[in-house]
Motif scaffolding. Structure first.
Motif, PDB file in Angstrom:
ATOM      1  N   ILE A   1      37.213  14.052  -3.845  1.00 22.07           N
ATOM      2  CA  ILE A   1      36.731  12.998  -4.740  1.00 22.07           C
ATOM      3  C   ILE A   1      36.367  13.613  -6.088  1.00 22.07           C
ATOM      4  CG2 ILE A   1      34.942  11.234  -5.116  1.00 22.07           C
ATOM      5  CD1 ILE A   1      36.641  10.607  -2.649  1.00 22.07           C
ATOM      6  N   VAL A   2      37.023  13.132  -7.120  1.00 22.38           N
ATOM      7  CA  VAL A   2      36.690  13.547  -8.488  1.00 22.38           C
ATOM      8  C   VAL A   2      36.287  12.272  -9.240  1.00 22.38           C
ATOM      9  CG1 VAL A   2      37.493  14.693 -10.583  1.00 22.38           C
ATOM     10  CG2 VAL A   2      38.334  15.460  -8.352  1.00 22.38           C
ATOM     11  N   SER A   3      34.992  12.150  -9.499  1.00 22.62           N
ATOM     12  CA  SER A   3      34.438  10.896 -10.024  1.00 22.62           C
ATOM     13  C   SER A   3      34.913  10.591 -11.436  1.00 22.62           C
ATOM     14  CB  SER A   3      32.915  10.969 -10.051  1.00 22.62           C
ATOM     15  OG  SER A   3      32.449  11.286  -8.780  1.00 22.62           O
ATOM     16  N   SER A   4      34.827   9.293 -11.766  1.00 28.37           N
ATOM     17  CA  SER A   4      35.299   8.846 -13.089  1.00 28.37           C
ATOM     18  C   SER A   4      34.494   9.467 -14.223  1.00 28.37           C
ATOM     19  CB  SER A   4      35.193   7.341 -13.227  1.00 28.37           C
ATOM     20  OG  SER A   4      35.275   6.721 -12.000  1.00 28.37           O
ATOM     21  N   GLY A   5      33.237   9.818 -13.951  1.00 27.24           N
ATOM     22  CA  GLY A   5      32.412  10.405 -15.010  1.00 27.24           C
ATOM     23  C   GLY A   5      32.784  11.851 -15.303  1.00 27.24           C
ATOM     24  N   ASP A   6      33.543  12.478 -14.423  1.00 26.41           N
ATOM     25  CA  ASP A   6      33.878  13.895 -14.603  1.00 26.41           C
ATOM     26  C   ASP A   6      34.981  14.057 -15.647  1.00 26.41           C
ATOM     27  OD1 ASP A   6      32.111  14.537 -12.555  1.00 26.41           O
ATOM     28  OD2 ASP A   6      33.682  14.430 -11.024  1.00 26.41           O
TER      29      ASP A   6
ATOM     30  N   ALA B   1      19.597  20.699  -2.656  1.00 22.79           N
ATOM     31  CA  ALA B   1      19.336  21.593  -1.515  1.00 22.79           C
ATOM     32  C   ALA B   1      20.674  22.004  -0.876  1.00 22.79           C
ATOM     33  CB  ALA B   1      18.459  20.882  -0.490  1.00 22.79           C
ATOM     34  N   PHE B   2      20.713  23.234  -0.410  1.00 19.96           N
ATOM     35  CA  PHE B   2      21.937  23.775   0.186  1.00 19.96           C
ATOM     36  C   PHE B   2      21.587  24.514   1.469  1.00 19.96           C
ATOM     37  CE2 PHE B   2      22.528  23.437  -4.330  1.00 19.96           C
ATOM     38  CZ  PHE B   2      23.824  22.961  -4.473  1.00 19.96           C
ATOM     39  N   THR B   3      22.476  24.441   2.450  1.00 21.35           N
ATOM     40  CA  THR B   3      22.330  25.347   3.583  1.00 21.35           C
ATOM     41  C   THR B   3      23.345  26.471   3.394  1.00 21.35           C
ATOM     42  OG1 THR B   3      23.871  24.018   4.887  1.00 21.35           O
ATOM     43  CG2 THR B   3      21.544  23.593   5.212  1.00 21.35           C
TER      44      THR B   3
HETATM   45  C1  LIG Z   1      26.624  20.876  -5.513  1.00 22.17           C
HETATM   46  C2  LIG Z   1      27.415  19.883  -6.316  1.00 22.17           C
HETATM   47  C3  LIG Z   1      28.435  19.178  -5.718  1.00 22.17           C
HETATM   48  C4  LIG Z   1      29.198  18.235  -6.436  1.00 22.17           C
HETATM   49  N1  LIG Z   1      30.211  17.579  -5.822  1.00 22.17           N
HETATM   50  C5  LIG Z   1      30.979  16.716  -6.547  1.00 22.17           C
HETATM   51  C6  LIG Z   1      32.081  16.058  -5.931  1.00 22.17           C
HETATM   52  O1  LIG Z   1      32.415  16.257  -4.765  1.00 22.17           O
HETATM   53  N2  LIG Z   1      32.802  15.196  -6.694  1.00 22.17           N
HETATM   54  C7  LIG Z   1      32.473  14.932  -8.012  1.00 22.17           C
HETATM   55  O2  LIG Z   1      33.156  14.131  -8.658  1.00 22.17           O
HETATM   56  N3  LIG Z   1      31.440  15.564  -8.608  1.00 22.17           N
HETATM   57  C8  LIG Z   1      30.697  16.444  -7.909  1.00 22.17           C
HETATM   58  N4  LIG Z   1      29.656  17.101  -8.508  1.00 22.17           N
HETATM   59  C9  LIG Z   1      29.338  16.801  -9.893  1.00 22.17           C
HETATM   60  C10 LIG Z   1      30.253  17.499 -10.890  1.00 22.17           C
HETATM   61  O3  LIG Z   1      30.383  18.871 -10.614  1.00 22.17           O
HETATM   62  C11 LIG Z   1      29.628  17.280 -12.271  1.00 22.17           C
HETATM   63  O4  LIG Z   1      29.673  15.892 -12.582  1.00 22.17           O
HETATM   64  C12 LIG Z   1      30.259  18.100 -13.376  1.00 22.17           C
HETATM   65  O5  LIG Z   1      29.395  18.063 -14.471  1.00 22.17           O
HETATM   66  C13 LIG Z   1      31.619  17.586 -13.789  1.00 22.17           C
HETATM   67  O6  LIG Z   1      32.080  18.433 -14.780  1.00 22.17           O
HETATM   68  P1  LIG Z   1      33.177  17.982 -15.835  1.00 22.17           P
HETATM   69  O7  LIG Z   1      32.619  16.792 -16.594  1.00 22.17           O
HETATM   70  O8  LIG Z   1      33.358  19.188 -16.712  1.00 22.17           O
HETATM   71  O9  LIG Z   1      34.410  17.616 -15.066  1.00 22.17           O
HETATM   72  C14 LIG Z   1      28.899  18.030  -7.808  1.00 22.17           C
HETATM   73  C15 LIG Z   1      27.864  18.753  -8.428  1.00 22.17           C
HETATM   74  C16 LIG Z   1      27.128  19.669  -7.687  1.00 22.17           C
HETATM   75  C17 LIG Z   1      26.020  20.441  -8.364  1.00 22.17           C
END
Ligand SMILES: Cc1cc2nc3c(=O)[nH]c(=O)nc-3n(C[C@H](O)[C@H](O)[C@H](O)COP(=O)(O)O)c2cc1C
Length: 177
Positions: free
Chosen positions: A51-56, A162-164
């Motif tokens: 999953i790569v969110s739309s905000g990324d 938190a992380f394990t």
């Molecule tokens: C531990 C951790 C896990 C994450 N897992 C995800 C994930 O599975 N999918 C996702 O879209 N963002 C995830 N994120 C958030 C993205 O890493 C974060 O939004 C990041 O700033 C995106 O960077 P970008 O804007 O440069 O792409 C996670 C963040 C952390 C700290």
């Protein structure tokens, strides 16, 4: 039994390890983000859903190039994993900060991460659920492992920062590979 808020369900099921996803836009800019929402869907060829969110910001380059690298960090890299997961490539050149070192990959334009003990060069093979769930299916084209990191421990996100960390290994007879 006590009711668990639905918003906390992901904490139980979330798989690990936390990985890094690197991309490189067609303009040549490399980026890296943290990612914990992923799963294996097929052994051969190795296929991974994520999953790569739309905000990324990474989403733009992933859609544009249909390529990425999944890099698996050891626990010692946890602070950097959190750093790249808490800022965006939109306004930060995360590789230029020198938190992580990019290395050229062989089959894709996205970089490997030198500090990670495994790097998987991937191409996007299915985007049918991308619009609805931001779910991308990736095929691993080339895999690298760092022999200098023989028994790395990985980190697993359990919510709210938190992380394990991997614990002891236990063995059973199993027909599952
Ligand atoms: C531990 C951790 C896990 C994450 N897992 C995800 C994930 O599975 N999918 C996702 O879209 N963002 C995830 N994120 C958030 C993205 O890493 C974060 O939004 C990041 O700033 C995106 O960077 P970008 O804007 O440069 O792409 C996670 C963040 C952390 C700290």
């Amino acid at each position: 039994m006590k009711e668990l808020p639905l918003a906390e369900v992901y904490r139980l099921i979330e798989p690990g390890p936390v990985v890094l996803l690197t991309t490189r836009s067609k303009r040549g800019r490399a980026n890296v983000m943290a990612m914990s929402w992923h799963m294996m869907v097929q052994i051969a060829p190795p296929t991974i859903a994520c999953i790569v969110s739309s905000g990324d910001f990474s989403l733009f380059a992933l859609r544009q190039t249909r390529e990425c690298v999944i890099a698996v960090p050891p626990v010692g890299l946890a602070d950097k994993v959190v750093k790249v997961g808490n800022c965006s490539g939109r306004d930060t050149d995360k590789f230029a900060t020198a938190w992580l070192t990019p290395l050229p990959a062989e089959r894709v334009s996205a970089p490997l991460v030198a500090e990670c003990f495994a790097n998987l060069e991937c191409r996007v093979v299915d985007t049918r659920m991308a619009n609805r769930y931001n779910l991308f299916v990736l095929e691993v084209l080339k895999a690298w492992i760092d022999p200098a990191q023989p028994k790395p421990k990985t980190i697993h996100h359990v919510g709210n920062g938190a992380f394990t960390v991997d614990g002891e290994v236990i063995h059973f007879e199993s027909r599952i590979p």
